[in-house]
Design a protein around this motif. Structure first.
Motif, PDB file in Angstrom:
ATOM      1  N   ASN A 144       7.838  -3.381   5.940  1.00  0.00           N
ATOM      2  CA  ASN A 144       7.176  -4.465   6.662  1.00  0.00           C
ATOM      3  C   ASN A 144       5.758  -4.161   7.109  1.00  0.00           C
ATOM      4  O   ASN A 144       5.020  -5.074   7.455  1.00  0.00           O
ATOM      5  N   ARG A 145       5.401  -2.895   7.140  1.00  0.00           N
ATOM      6  CA  ARG A 145       4.077  -2.578   7.673  1.00  0.00           C
ATOM      7  C   ARG A 145       3.157  -1.868   6.696  1.00  0.00           C
ATOM      8  O   ARG A 145       1.951  -1.899   6.868  1.00  0.00           O
ATOM      9  N   ARG A 147       1.227  -0.958   3.103  1.00  0.00           N
ATOM     10  CA  ARG A 147       0.648  -1.657   1.958  1.00  0.00           C
ATOM     11  C   ARG A 147       1.574  -1.524   0.738  1.00  0.00           C
ATOM     12  O   ARG A 147       1.852  -2.491   0.049  1.00  0.00           O
ATOM     13  N   LEU A 150       4.485  -3.739   1.030  1.00  0.00           N
ATOM     14  CA  LEU A 150       4.134  -5.143   0.774  1.00  0.00           C
ATOM     15  C   LEU A 150       4.096  -5.413  -0.728  1.00  0.00           C
ATOM     16  O   LEU A 150       4.617  -6.415  -1.212  1.00  0.00           O
ATOM     17  N   ILE A 151       3.484  -4.475  -1.460  1.00  0.00           N
ATOM     18  CA  ILE A 151       3.417  -4.638  -2.918  1.00  0.00           C
ATOM     19  C   ILE A 151       4.830  -4.624  -3.500  1.00  0.00           C
ATOM     20  O   ILE A 151       5.179  -5.438  -4.346  1.00  0.00           O
ATOM     21  N   ARG A 153       7.615  -5.512  -2.040  1.00  0.00           N
ATOM     22  CA  ARG A 153       8.264  -6.796  -1.747  1.00  0.00           C
ATOM     23  C   ARG A 153       7.715  -7.882  -2.649  1.00  0.00           C
ATOM     24  O   ARG A 153       8.444  -8.776  -3.092  1.00  0.00           O
ATOM     25  N   GLY A 154       6.394  -7.824  -2.899  1.00  0.00           N
ATOM     26  CA  GLY A 154       5.780  -8.815  -3.791  1.00  0.00           C
ATOM     27  C   GLY A 154       6.385  -8.750  -5.182  1.00  0.00           C
ATOM     28  O   GLY A 154       6.721  -9.769  -5.778  1.00  0.00           O
ATOM     29  N   GLU A 157       9.776 -10.288  -5.067  1.00  0.00           N
ATOM     30  CA  GLU A 157       9.803 -11.714  -4.761  1.00  0.00           C
ATOM     31  C   GLU A 157       9.399 -12.564  -5.970  1.00  0.00           C
ATOM     32  O   GLU A 157       9.994 -13.583  -6.247  1.00  0.00           O
ATOM     33  N   ASN A 158       8.354 -12.110  -6.678  1.00  0.00           N
ATOM     34  CA  ASN A 158       7.871 -12.894  -7.818  1.00  0.00           C
ATOM     35  C   ASN A 158       7.142 -11.940  -8.766  1.00  0.00           C
ATOM     36  O   ASN A 158       5.953 -11.685  -8.618  1.00  0.00           O
ATOM     37  N   ALA A 161       3.933 -13.215 -10.589  1.00  0.00           N
ATOM     38  CA  ALA A 161       2.732 -13.266  -9.760  1.00  0.00           C
ATOM     39  C   ALA A 161       2.198 -11.861  -9.509  1.00  0.00           C
ATOM     40  O   ALA A 161       0.989 -11.628  -9.562  1.00  0.00           O
ATOM     41  N   ALA A 162       3.089 -10.916  -9.246  1.00  0.00           N
ATOM     42  CA  ALA A 162       2.652  -9.548  -8.982  1.00  0.00           C
ATOM     43  C   ALA A 162       1.918  -8.987 -10.203  1.00  0.00           C
ATOM     44  O   ALA A 162       0.874  -8.345 -10.088  1.00  0.00           O
ATOM     45  N   LEU A 165      -1.495 -10.438 -10.559  1.00  0.00           N
ATOM     46  CA  LEU A 165      -2.453  -9.860  -9.625  1.00  0.00           C
ATOM     47  C   LEU A 165      -2.775  -8.409  -9.980  1.00  0.00           C
ATOM     48  O   LEU A 165      -3.591  -7.781  -9.322  1.00  0.00           O
ATOM     49  N   GLY A 166      -2.112  -7.877 -10.990  1.00  0.00           N
ATOM     50  CA  GLY A 166      -2.466  -6.551 -11.474  1.00  0.00           C
ATOM     51  C   GLY A 166      -1.613  -5.419 -10.947  1.00  0.00           C
ATOM     52  O   GLY A 166      -2.016  -4.261 -11.008  1.00  0.00           O
ATOM     53  N   TYR A 167      -0.414  -5.717 -10.437  1.00  0.00           N
ATOM     54  CA  TYR A 167       0.430  -4.625  -9.953  1.00  0.00           C
ATOM     55  C   TYR A 167       1.405  -4.194 -11.045  1.00  0.00           C
ATOM     56  O   TYR A 167       1.950  -5.024 -11.767  1.00  0.00           O
ATOM     57  N   PRO A 168       1.616  -2.866 -11.163  1.00  0.00           N
ATOM     58  CA  PRO A 168       2.485  -2.350 -12.231  1.00  0.00           C
ATOM     59  C   PRO A 168       3.956  -2.554 -11.880  1.00  0.00           C
ATOM     60  O   PRO A 168       4.590  -1.705 -11.246  1.00  0.00           O
TER      61      PRO A 168
ATOM     62  N   PRO B  76      -6.304  -6.601 -13.733  1.00  0.00           N
ATOM     63  CA  PRO B  76      -6.901  -7.579 -12.812  1.00  0.00           C
ATOM     64  C   PRO B  76      -7.586  -6.937 -11.606  1.00  0.00           C
ATOM     65  O   PRO B  76      -8.553  -7.494 -11.080  1.00  0.00           O
ATOM     66  N   PHE B  94       3.960 -15.676  -3.461  1.00  0.00           N
ATOM     67  CA  PHE B  94       5.253 -15.090  -3.167  1.00  0.00           C
ATOM     68  C   PHE B  94       5.906 -15.930  -2.072  1.00  0.00           C
ATOM     69  O   PHE B  94       5.498 -15.890  -0.918  1.00  0.00           O
TER      70      PHE B  94
END
Lengths: 295, 507
Positions: A144-145, A147, A150-151, A153-154, A157-158, A161-162, A165-168, B76, B94
């Motif tokens: 929850n706190r 970075r 957060l990535i 969880r992202g 979640e989707n 979308a992740a 946005l460029g996340y592996p 990106p 999300f």
């Protein structure tokens, strides 16, 4: 007759294996992966931890080995689902069967051996119990706190979308699966090294499945996992005490109680979610789905 | 166009996928302060091109420059660091996370959350796009979700902002607000690359247009100096065939709806209030209105998804009010709902299976309770051929088709069943100009053959082009119909606004 403090101390110990496994699975599921192989990873950790503790004479070396073994067998699942994009449910079930079989095979020579004694920690409570309790706020804070949390969880979640946005996505999921394996391994080793003090085949006795149920029960939150583990641990200890006190209830019913309690609470919680007016679900949006990107 | 002013420049960029050349030798430049449109039909290579600029796809050849420096982002994040921001066609948000968390995920080095929330409030105020950072995405409307995406981009202070079909999910008011925001941004010197196939929108708001066809740049122009027709011709390659409205005459009354009232299906739905209409053979009745005024409910009542009181819906004097959909189809009342994927078609079913779902009874695809596979396949192939659905074949899953192709398939599936009355909702929503013309022509041809057609649409141009009579749906009430010929936009505006009394006075 039943001393609350001693029951609580026993509860802590009874809850620890599931607490570890469920915290690990929580992170895995928050990353969008459904790993049903918790039971298999726990029994692998139980055997590897016991063997390492016996060989080195150090229970702590045992727990370290259990974490590594749990993570290693989890990598098998990671390779199947994240690289070969195999079905997660089938791969997870296979991991459980594989882990149980593997542990039974290699555990034969260790049967009947006693585990080395372990130094108790502060308040005469086992160090690993303390570690488990510390892991709850740590995992909460991470999810929850931080970075990275957060990535993660992202990604869960989707994943589309992740990725956009460029996340592996796959790398993050593989890391989460590894963490889940290590946590399940430690949870399993707690049973063999600190509770039963010896190796027996199938000794995790469904704890991995309870851990999976508790993640759902918790609404995918760390404090919820603690509550679930304590509920299960509490009912386990209570029914043992009631048996010892010679209460006139069939033993079979009492032994059933922890599982029954877990099921009842799960049903109540899903009913509440189904009929509540709060928008959105608690489960991560991409849970159990494989991700494939076109480059 | 001067080389100095160009923020972004592509020279000879190309990309191939197995079996497809998605982009070939693409060259164009976007200047600072310019809203630059990228025009093309579905599958012309617009999306692939912007994905290369944003680092999601790597070009095979050619070079790109951003602010004069070589631009070849590995992912990106690298593109964002170089100053490129992008708003996606399908929201990349999300749902379970908050607005602030979503925005943090789109930034390289987000500030601490309290500071970030303050900045979100600040920027959203500056641009007149109010947004609460603590709200979870699931609770937001489509317009508000897009605000999140835009503010996520704005916080990065981009040099080049890419927008991939941003208005397809917005109401006209939300779209206006979006363009006001884009203009403000352009005035601050941001270059904007705008993808759309809404020609009117591009004509009014864009400074420059590059037209793609089959992955190649075929033209570049000032869109304000051309008509929508000319732009469409450039996109499709060759003159668009004008719509043929000839040869229709109104016959006897086919469908009558009498005082149809239905309660709202759910909290977000609209109740239908005493809707009455009559439709003649060979006639097209247009029903306009802003989304959410009962369009979906009216279609559901006509298709039979929702049953109404006996005597409210009469097809050739036969009472269908309490009749389920399959029996209505047998009687000749067919419908094509707005939502193609999930309502009009089952995403994971093949096209053959999807034809069975509505065409079973009328085309004899089911015999003695068993599916006639060969007949179903043959009918699916006929739809694909007659409506130019671009797909490998009838065994393709519905979800694999692009929006425009699936729309052609859904309409074709109903039209080729030779209905007595066909009801369609948003028949060309998200469909490119070429496909939209084909769909509209097929509806006109159907009416020429003696069927009645009801077109429910939010696209006024479409309704003016197709319909013989026009009525407006407003909060579940249907206005009296007016002949389309001679109706002007002001009058339509009044009808949409629900000023029924004034309408009578005007006649």
């Amino acid at each position: 007759m039943i001393d609350p403090l001693s029951v609580f101390l026993l509860l802590l110990a009874a809850a620890t294996p599931i607490l570890f496994a469920a915290l690990g699975e929580l992170v895995v599921e928050r990353a969008g992966v459904l790993n049903l192989g918790v039971e298999g990873m726990m029994i692998t950790g139980a055997l590897a931890g016991f063997a390492a503790a016996y060989v080195t004479g150090s229970p702590f070396a045992g727990f370290l080995a259990a974490a590594l073994a749990g993570a290693a067998i989890a990598m098998l699942f990671a390779a199947l689902t994240q690289i070969l994009l195999a079905n997660q449910v089938a791969s997870g079930l296979a991991l459980t069967l594989f882990g149980l079989g593997l542990a039974a095979l290699f555990g034969k020579p260790l049967e009947g051996i006693k585990a080395p004694a372990m130094m108790p920690g502060p308040l005469r409570i086992n160090w690993i119990v303390w570690l488990g309790l510390v892991m709850v706020p740590l995992v909460w804070w991470f999810l929850n706190r931080s970075r990275t949390g957060l990535i993660l969880r992202g990604v869960g979640e989707n994943h589309d979308a992740a990725h956009a946005l460029g996340y592996p996505v796959h790398a993050i999921r593989i890391a989460a699966i590894g963490f889940g394996g290590a946590m399940a391994g430690v949870g399993g080793a707690f049973i063999s090294i600190a509770t039963v003090l010896q190796w027996t085949e199938g000794m995790t006795a469904g704890a991995g499945w309870i851990a999976l149920a508790i993640v759902v029960f918790s609404n995918w939150t760390a404090p919820g996992v603690l509550a679930g583990a304590w509920l299960f641990g509490g009912v386990t200890v209570l029914q043992l005490r009631l048996q010892a006190a010679g209460i006139r209830v069939p033993v079979q019913l009492l032994s059933m109680a922890p599982y029954l309690a877990t099921i009842i609470v799960l049903v109540l919680i899903s009913a509440r979610q189904k009929y509540s007016r709060r928008a959105g679900r608690a489960a991560p949006g991409s849970l159990g789905q494989n991700f494939h990107a076109l480059r | 166009m001067t080389a100095e002013a160009a923020v972004f420049r592509a020279e000879g960029v190309g990309k191939s996928y197995p079996g497809v050349r998605a982009n070939d030798d693409v060259s164009f430049a976007v200047e600072a302060g310019q809203i630059h449109a990228l025009l093309g039909e579905n599958g012309a290579g617009k999306s692939t091109l912007v994905k290369m600029i944003y680092g999601l796809v790597k070009p095979d050849d050619g070079r790109m420059t951003l602010n004069g420096a070589h631009h070849h982002p590995a992912d990106p994040r690298a593109a964002r660091a170089a100053g490129v921001a992008m708003v996606f066609q399908h929201f990349s948000l999300f749902d379970a996370l908050t607005v602030a968390e979503n925005i943090a995920l789109g930034m390289e080095y987000p500030p601490p959350r309290r500071e970030l929330s303050a900045r979100i409030r600040q920027v959203s105020q500056d641009f007149g796009l109010p947004l609460n950072p603590a709200r979870r995405i699931v609770t937001l409307s489509a317009g508000e979700r897009q605000r999140v995406e835009i503010i996520r981009c704005l916080l990065q202070d981009p040099r080049l902002l890419i927008m991939d079909e941003p208005t397809s999910v917005l109401t006209p008011q939300e779209a206006e607000l979006l363009f006001a925001t884009l203009r403000k941004l352009a005035d601050r010197g941001t270059a904007i690359l705008y993808i759309s196939h809404k020609l009117e929108e591009i004509r009014t708001h864009c400074d420059r247009a590059t037209i793609l066809r089959g992955g190649k740049v075929v033209d570049s122009c000032d869109p304000r100096a051309h008509s929508a027709r000319e732009l469409a011709a450039m996109m499709v390659g060759g003159e668009m065939r004008p719509i043929d409205r000839s040869g229709r005459q109104a016959g006897k009354i086919l469908l009558e709806v009498k005082s149809l009232s239905l309660p709202a299906p759910n909290a977000e739905g609209t109740a239908l209030k005493s809707v009455s209409l009559s439709l003649r053979a060979g006639e097209i009745l247009g029903i306009g209105g802003v989304a959410g005024n009962g369009q979906e409910e009216l279609l559901a009542a006509l298709s039979g998804e929702v049953r109404s009181a006996p005597g409210t819906i009469l097809l050739e004097d036969r009472d269908l009010g309490a009749t389920p959909p399959q029996a209505r189809r047998r009687a000749g009342l067919l419908a094509a709902p707005e939502d193609r994927l999930g309502h009009a078609a089952v995403p994971d079913f093949s096209l053959t299976e999807n034809t069975l779902l509505t065409a079973g009874p009328r085309k004899g695809l089911v015999r003695k309770g068993l599916i006639d596979r060969a007949a179903a396949r043959a009918y699916a192939e006929q739809v694909i051929r007659d409506f130019d659905v671009r797909t490998p074949g009838p065994s393709t899953a519905a979800r694999a088709l692009s929006g425009g192709n699936l729309q052609k398939f859904v309409i074709g599936r109903e039209v080729l069943q030779a209905p007595r009355v066909l009801v369609v909702n948003q028949p060309t929503w998200g469909v490119d100009a070429g496909a939209a013309t084909a769909v509209r022509q097929s509806l006109l041809d159907l009416a020429r053959g003696g069927a009645g057609v009801i077109v429910i649409s939010q696209d006024l141009d479409e309704l003016m082009e197709l319909s013989d009579r026009f009525c407006a749906l407003n909060e579940g009430r249907l206005s009296d119909p007016r002949p389309t010929a001679g109706l002007n936009l002001d009058e339509i505006g009044l009808m949409l606004g629900g000023a029924h009394g004034m309408e009578v006075a005007q006649i």
